[in-house]
Design an enzyme around this catalytic site. Sequence first.
Site, PDB file in Angstrom:
ATOM      1  N   SER A 107       0.811  -1.211   0.000  1.00 14.47           N
ATOM      2  CA  SER A 107       0.000   0.000   0.000  1.00 14.47           C
ATOM      3  C   SER A 107       0.846   1.264   0.000  1.00 14.47           C
ATOM      4  CB  SER A 107      -0.972  -0.049   1.179  1.00 14.47           C
ATOM      5  OG  SER A 107      -1.904   0.997   1.137  1.00 14.47           O
ATOM      6  N   ASP A 248      -6.044   1.783  -3.335  1.00 11.86           N
ATOM      7  CA  ASP A 248      -7.311   1.471  -2.667  1.00 11.86           C
ATOM      8  C   ASP A 248      -7.814   2.674  -1.874  1.00 11.86           C
ATOM      9  OD1 ASP A 248      -5.493   1.423  -0.573  1.00 11.86           O
ATOM     10  OD2 ASP A 248      -6.246  -0.445   0.306  1.00 11.86           O
TER      11      ASP A 248
END
Length: 449
Positions: A107, A248
């Site tokens: 991430s 995301d």
Amino acid sequence: MGRLFGTDGVRGVAGRDLTAELAMDLSVAAAHVLGDAGAFTATGHKRPVAVVGRDPRASGEFLEAAVVAGLASSGVDVLRLGVLPTPAVAHLTAALGADLGVMLSASHNPAPDNGIKFLARGGFKLSDTVEDEIERRLGERWERPVGSGVGRVREAYGEADRYISHLLDTVDGRLDGLNIVVDCANGAASVVAPEALLRAGAQVEAIGARPDGLNINAGCGSTHLDKLQQVVISRGADLGIAYDGDADRCLAVDHKGTVIDGDQIMAILALAMHAEGRLTRDTVVATVMSNLGFKLAMREAGINVIQTAVGDRYVLEAMKAEGYNLGGEQSGHVILLDHATTGDGLLTSLHLLSVVARTGRSLRDLASVMTALPQILINVKDVDRGKAAAPQLSEAVAAAEAELGETGRVLIRPSGTEPMIRVMVEASSEEQASRVAGQLADVVRTACV
């Protein structure tokens, strides 16, 4: 050693904490657990099917090879999706009828880190119970398939277009006339994000869109907004969008370079959906870290706010349990459950931009519906996180809450992995928030040792 799975899969420094051997073992165990749990149902395939995607980190290359080897050796057919955002892998897990999805990403973490995230059939994250079972079965003895029983591997890089088409199908109208700067964090969205926005009709300038395997999140993306702010102002753009490494989540900046965080994005989307009768039971799900200003703005608009523990997985659990269709985090994880099974930065940005285009209002004007209260967060390190409920600290918190009244709040949160307690204070002024937070941090240092 503690629990291997964290709040978002298994993460660590690739090659040291997250090794090829561990990646392979996790994939074997995941195949066995999900199979035993009945996730590998009849799909028209002779064998279960998994999709595997990754962000562009250099370590993703060897980790992908290990994951694919583990799955195929367990009798699972594998579709290699290549470099794609986490929500794209989640969507394609469902769209392709796969029994399992795997995403390799850390991430917003720096390039040396990496992670493995498993997705169940339908593209949803695994529950704690399933993750614990995977961890329990690591290294177990098993009967290995041979010959025609082993899984087959093929490339499916063209599926990115299926994901982009899905995104565009969820948005009413086009973005013609909008001038946008998009920062892709040199990450998984570097190709698909500019392409999706261009196809939606926007004028797009992409920065942070040249990944080399080592520059992901390096001075760019949603954790480093300085460059985006500068480019938006210098180009006279309408606004800017920033994704993190696996896309995301997203944050935004308005035409003056002011940051628009996840709470403000949720507020804009909630009001638009509420006005159109699309917000399920007029309710939004957020975490306890959402700014009190968000809750006050929603109350003013007649919208309920349900709060969960920190983590988009807990937001999603609450949404699924009650059928709510909008939720998210201040950090920019926004879940639009009508269209996605997880937080999706591209989807969120398209819907945010759609509101701007439909209303003809600037992002700055739309975001003004919410006034964020000053929020001070202090991470008190090297303390006993198990003493977060110590009587002395509880008394100090009660006194602070009495002082703040309805225009502020206190949140004491022990770290889940480190000897640290987080002190968060919101107040009507930054001076008061800073003073109260400092006082409580001092109490933590004396009462939680």
